[in-house]
Design a protein around this motif. Sequence first.
Motif, PDB file in Angstrom:
ATOM      1  N   ILE B  34       0.864  -1.178   0.000  1.00 17.41           N
ATOM      2  CA  ILE B  34       0.000   0.000   0.000  1.00 17.41           C
ATOM      3  C   ILE B  34       0.899   1.226   0.000  1.00 17.41           C
ATOM      4  N   ILE B  35       0.719   2.065  -1.000  1.00 16.51           N
ATOM      5  CA  ILE B  35       1.508   3.287  -1.089  1.00 16.51           C
ATOM      6  C   ILE B  35       0.559   4.490  -1.074  1.00 16.51           C
ATOM      7  N   GLY B  36       1.127   5.643  -0.869  1.00 15.81           N
ATOM      8  CA  GLY B  36       0.299   6.849  -0.873  1.00 15.81           C
ATOM      9  C   GLY B  36       0.901   7.901   0.028  1.00 15.81           C
ATOM     10  N   VAL B 203       2.569  -1.545   4.103  1.00 20.30           N
ATOM     11  CA  VAL B 203       2.510  -0.105   3.825  1.00 20.30           C
ATOM     12  C   VAL B 203       3.956   0.363   3.716  1.00 20.30           C
ATOM     13  N   THR B 204       4.291   0.968   2.585  1.00 24.49           N
ATOM     14  CA  THR B 204       5.706   1.318   2.403  1.00 24.49           C
ATOM     15  C   THR B 204       5.896   2.543   1.521  1.00 24.49           C
ATOM     16  N   HIS B 205       7.028   3.173   1.714  1.00 28.50           N
ATOM     17  CA  HIS B 205       7.436   4.252   0.812  1.00 28.50           C
ATOM     18  C   HIS B 205       8.581   3.785  -0.080  1.00 28.50           C
ATOM     19  N   ASN B 239      -3.157   7.211 -14.804  1.00 24.30           N
ATOM     20  CA  ASN B 239      -3.916   8.019 -13.841  1.00 24.30           C
ATOM     21  C   ASN B 239      -3.050   9.192 -13.402  1.00 24.30           C
ATOM     22  N   GLU B 240      -3.627  10.349 -13.506  1.00 27.15           N
ATOM     23  CA  GLU B 240      -2.858  11.570 -13.246  1.00 27.15           C
ATOM     24  C   GLU B 240      -2.308  11.613 -11.824  1.00 27.15           C
ATOM     25  N   ARG B 241      -3.183  11.231 -10.844  1.00 25.97           N
ATOM     26  CA  ARG B 241      -2.753  11.320  -9.452  1.00 25.97           C
ATOM     27  C   ARG B 241      -1.663  10.294  -9.139  1.00 25.97           C
ATOM     28  N   THR B 242      -1.842   9.095  -9.683  1.00 27.26           N
ATOM     29  CA  THR B 242      -0.820   8.072  -9.489  1.00 27.26           C
ATOM     30  C   THR B 242       0.513   8.546 -10.051  1.00 27.26           C
ATOM     31  N   GLY B 247       5.829  10.140  -9.517  1.00 26.32           N
ATOM     32  CA  GLY B 247       6.796  11.090 -10.061  1.00 26.32           C
ATOM     33  C   GLY B 247       7.595  11.746  -8.954  1.00 26.32           C
ATOM     34  N   LYS B 248       6.878  12.147  -7.905  1.00 19.77           N
ATOM     35  CA  LYS B 248       7.545  12.773  -6.762  1.00 19.77           C
ATOM     36  C   LYS B 248       8.573  11.826  -6.178  1.00 19.77           C
TER      37      LYS B 248
END
Lengths: 216, 254
Positions: B34-36, B203-205, B239-242, B247-248
């Motif tokens: 899970i990313i975000g 959950v990871t970055h 998807n733009e948000r993804t 991208g960040k």
Amino acid sequence: MDFGTIFSELAAGMGTTVEIFLLTLLFSLPLGLVISFGRMSKVWIIRTITKIYISIMRGTPLMLQLIVVYFGPYYIFGMTISSSYRGTAVIIAFALNYAAYFAEIYRSGIESMPAGQYEAAKVLGYNGGQTFFRIILPQVIKRILPSITNEVITLVKDTSLAFSIAYAEMFTQAKALAATAHNVAPLLAAGLFYYVFNFVVAMLMDYAEKRMNYYS
Amino acid sequence: MNILEMKHVKKDFGDTKVLKDINLSVKEGEVVSIIGPSGSGKSTLLRCATFLEKMDDGTITYVGDPVVTSVNGASVYGSKAQQKKACSYFGLVFQNFNLFPHFSVMKNITDAPIRNQKRPKEEVYREARELLAKMGLSDKEQAYPCELSGGQKQRVSIARALAMKPKILFFDEPTSALDPELTLEILKVIKELAQEKMTMVVVTHEMNFARDVSNRIIFMENGVIVEDTTPEKMFSSDNERTRSFLGKYYGDAQ
Ligand SMILES: Nc1ncnc2c1ncn2[C@@H]1O[C@H](COP(=O)(O)OP(=O)(O)O)[C@@H](O)[C@H]1O
Ligand SMILES: [Mg+2]
């Protein structure tokens, strides 16, 4: 009057002083824990009652509390008080008073525990009681031991307040002895006794703290 | 078979809607990342799945046993016994380990299986030693958590969770409290568990980890699942948000 005589005259009182000390701890340490639960209760009324209780116990002189516990049954309820009640009254008053102080110490310790310890315990299947007594309390004790030591040392000296209801602990005896003998030596002996008593207590508490230093 | 099924999960904190109609299913042997962005509700989702947080609405089913159902738009939790049973299906690894500092490494791992699962002591100890060996910590049995590095602590906490024999293991940012070197050490352990077909939700970055190890990646934002798809599709998403989120990451991660 040599110190040998004085100490043998005061020996019984010393025993009584140690007894007040030990019995007070025996009752007030667990009672304080119970009161701290009340203080942290989710139920408003329980929380408020314990808050008021603690505030009265800490906000009025212990000497006054002793007198109230000892004479209260007579003045309030008209009961006859036997002289054997004297010792019981001392323990009741001391235990109730010290429990209030210990309750606040427990509370600060319990509230300082990170939520993660409870969460880890819950996920690992510990129930509420196990979590508290196995995971939380041992860590709380380590955290609060220095504050407990302070209170315990104060208690050693506070035992002398039992003299206010003429209970024959060591200080009461030393004072009487000094008065009849017109000599300050019994009071010096008393002072020496409290000092040595506290020295031993401090050493024991220090040992206990070191014993718990195996983790941080 | 689905080990975990969460449906229409809703959770508010006061006026903030933290989870808005989340659906999450995890099959046996699957690894889901899970990313975000932070604050999107990832931790809250794991905390709801592990009963650390009560959800307002939605259902949870573990291994076919419904433990939280939804009645008239509100979650209804099963009995204590049902919850206890459900608890035995999952393990949770925290970002900051939450080891018990007054227990030795060995006791951290063995205490719960012996006391709470009532399993035979010898068996639990034997398995704990195997787990420690696997984690490269055989020499730390008698050590206390304060004597360990962050990476070692996290390996102990993974061993502690595994000792309960969960069917599914949740990780909430298991490497976020660690520096890069130790991060790799933990990711390697999780990768090995994935190879052994341990069912996991992480959950990871760590985007490279998510891409290489997971079967599925879920991208969460503002309390909703924006995308739930394979790593390949996630990383080539239109998807733009993804794209903006990834991208960040790739801006500074590569
Ligand atoms: N116990 C809580 N009380 C109030 N708000 C909370 C609580 N826990 C989390 N939140 C809020 O819920 C939102 C999601 O948090 P969280 O699930 O921790 O996000 P993430 O793990 O994705 O960073 C955040 O806005 C956070 O401030
Ligand atoms: Mg989080």
